[in-house]
Write a protein that holds these residues in place. Structure first.
Motif, short mmCIF file in Angstrom:
data_model
loop_
_atom_site.label_atom_id
_atom_site.label_comp_id
_atom_site.label_asym_id
_atom_site.label_seq_id
_atom_site.Cartn_x
_atom_site.Cartn_y
_atom_site.Cartn_z
N ASP A 100 -0.57 -4.70 2.30
CA ASP A 100 -0.12 -4.83 3.84
C ASP A 100 1.34 -5.31 3.82
OD1 ASP A 100 -2.76 -3.90 4.79
OD2 ASP A 100 -3.52 -5.91 5.11
N ARG A 101 1.52 -6.20 3.02
CA ARG A 101 3.10 -6.58 2.95
C ARG A 101 4.04 -5.46 2.64
NH1 ARG A 101 2.44 -12.34 -0.63
NH2 ARG A 101 0.21 -12.98 0.36
N ASP A 102 3.85 -4.76 1.66
CA ASP A 102 4.35 -3.49 1.03
C ASP A 102 4.60 -2.79 2.40
OD1 ASP A 102 5.68 -2.62 -0.84
OD2 ASP A 102 4.44 -1.49 -1.73
N ARG A 103 3.70 -2.34 2.90
CA ARG A 103 3.76 -1.51 4.16
C ARG A 103 4.50 -2.04 5.31
NH1 ARG A 103 -2.02 0.30 3.13
NH2 ARG A 103 -2.59 -1.79 4.19
N ALA A 104 4.09 -3.53 5.58
CA ALA A 104 5.43 -4.17 6.64
C ALA A 104 6.58 -4.10 6.39
CB ALA A 104 4.70 -5.67 6.50
N GLU A 107 8.10 -1.00 7.66
CA GLU A 107 8.02 -0.80 8.96
C GLU A 107 9.08 -1.86 9.51
OE1 GLU A 107 7.77 -0.21 12.89
OE2 GLU A 107 6.78 0.88 11.15
N GLN A 108 9.47 -2.90 8.82
CA GLN A 108 10.43 -3.80 9.32
C GLN A 108 11.87 -3.06 9.02
OE1 GLN A 108 8.43 -7.15 7.02
NE2 GLN A 108 9.42 -8.33 8.91
N GLY A 113 16.56 -0.36 11.94
CA GLY A 113 17.70 0.57 12.02
C GLY A 113 18.22 1.04 10.47
N VAL A 114 17.59 0.40 9.44
CA VAL A 114 17.96 0.84 8.24
C VAL A 114 17.66 2.28 7.90
CG1 VAL A 114 16.95 0.51 5.81
CG2 VAL A 114 17.14 -1.45 7.11
N GLY A 140 2.72 1.36 -0.29
CA GLY A 140 3.90 1.36 -0.09
C GLY A 140 4.69 2.71 -0.39
N GLU A 141 4.20 3.68 -1.38
CA GLU A 141 4.74 4.79 -1.40
C GLU A 141 4.52 5.55 -0.25
OE1 GLU A 141 3.83 6.72 -5.08
OE2 GLU A 141 4.74 5.22 -6.30
N GLN A 142 3.30 5.60 0.19
CA GLN A 142 2.87 6.37 1.43
C GLN A 142 3.68 5.87 2.52
OE1 GLN A 142 -1.39 5.44 1.26
NE2 GLN A 142 -1.78 7.18 -0.21
N ALA A 143 3.84 4.83 2.45
CA ALA A 143 4.61 4.19 3.76
C ALA A 143 6.15 4.67 4.12
CB ALA A 143 4.56 2.57 4.07
#
Length: 307
Positions: A100-104, A107-108, A113-114, A140-143
């Motif tokens: 979940d941290r990886d996905r977050a 998203e962050q 704006g990265v 994380g890869e999927q995100a």
């Protein structure tokens, strides 16, 4: 043009070297770490790194690194670090509970704006034969692939620097543990992983690529021990461990049960030949072959108490 590059995991094996290489190139770098004092010490030590450990570039003045405190468990601190960054190096997974941290983080980055993200993953990710450890990086890869950002995924093989864990045993003449039997891996110098990351952070031509990164040859634990023995000028013995003995050793080292089982599954995959892979991705990205394990050992022999 990349204006600000944020490096997460900035005091880790790969992140610290990415910071060093980018600064050497004169890029504007922000280093995210839970321990700013450690990052500052690494920044001061950069000038003492041998020339051969760098990127081969580095013309011009080295840039100052901005060090910021941040913790993945404190989203506001990560949001603050992301502000103004146009590219981010993502080091998100620390264990089986961190998806979940990886996905977050992705998203962050998108919300800040990265424009470009480079995610550090691992070889074998997504291969069912690896076991659950092969799923840790998948979210994380999927995100990143679904983020609509310019993305690159790096899947390095076993790091040459993993053998630094043998240093105390080698200094005291004890055998080093072998949990993977005769299994071979395309052992890679972490400096090469970092250099590929730097190229991906700086150039859009790597967007949309997943790079499996290996060294130039496959090696087993006995092979690495033999190379170290030759470099150090003294014997380096190995001790074959059964899965149960490996489990006990990993538990003694303080790993929790789920992490231990993940490591054991990965070790079984290697022992069965699943990670005996060599690719040309480093050559393709950097225009030169990857460093050998022997080159890494020569450069780091002092860590083992060289003769």
């Amino acid at each position: 043009m990349v204006l600000m590059i944020l490096i997460t995991g900035a005091t880790g094996t790969i992140g610290s070297e990415v910071v060093r290489q980018l600064a050497q190139r004169g890029e504007k770098v922000r280093a995210l770490t839970r321990d700013p004092s450690k990052a500052q010490a690494q920044a001061r030590a950069r000038a003492r790194v041998p020339d051969g450990a760098g990127t081969g570039g580095g013309a011009g003045a080295e840039a100052e690194v901005e060090v910021v405190r941040g913790d993945y468990l404190d989203p506001a601190s990560v949001d603050a670090a992301m502000a103004g960054a146009s590219a981010v190096f993502l080091v998100g997974v620390l264990g089986p509970d961190d998806a979940d941290r990886d996905r977050a983080l992705v998203e962050q980055a998108r919300a800040a704006g990265v424009r470009r993200v480079v995610k550090l993953s691992a070889i074998g990710t997504g291969d069912p034969a690896v076991g659950r450890v092969g799923t840790w990086h998948l979210p994380g890869e999927q995100a990143v692939r679904g983020s609509e950002l310019e993305w690159t995924v790096l899947r390095p093989s076993a790091f040459a620097s993993n053998t630094l864990s043998w240093a105390e045993a080698i200094r005291t003449g004890e055998p080093v543990p072998n949990m993977t039997g005769d299994g071979l891996q395309g052992v890679i110098d972490p400096r090469d992983v970092s250099e590929v990351a730097v190229e991906a952070l700086l150039s859009a031509r790597h967007a949309g690529h997943t790079y499996t990164l290996t060294g130039p040859e496959t090696l087993g634990v006995p092979d690495q021990a033999a190379i170290l023995a030759d470099v150090l000028g003294r014997p380096v013995a190995t001790e074959d461990l059964t899965p149960d003995e490996s489990r006990a050793r990993l538990t003694e080292w303080g790993m929790d049960a789920e992490y231990v089982e993940g490591v054991l599954a990965g070790s079984a995959y290697v022992r069965g030949g699943g990670n005996a892979v060599v690719t040309e991705e480093v050559l393709r990205v950097l225009g030169r072959p990857p460093r050998t394990y022997r080159e890494w050992a020569v450069d780091h022999r002092a860590a083992f108490g060289e003769s």
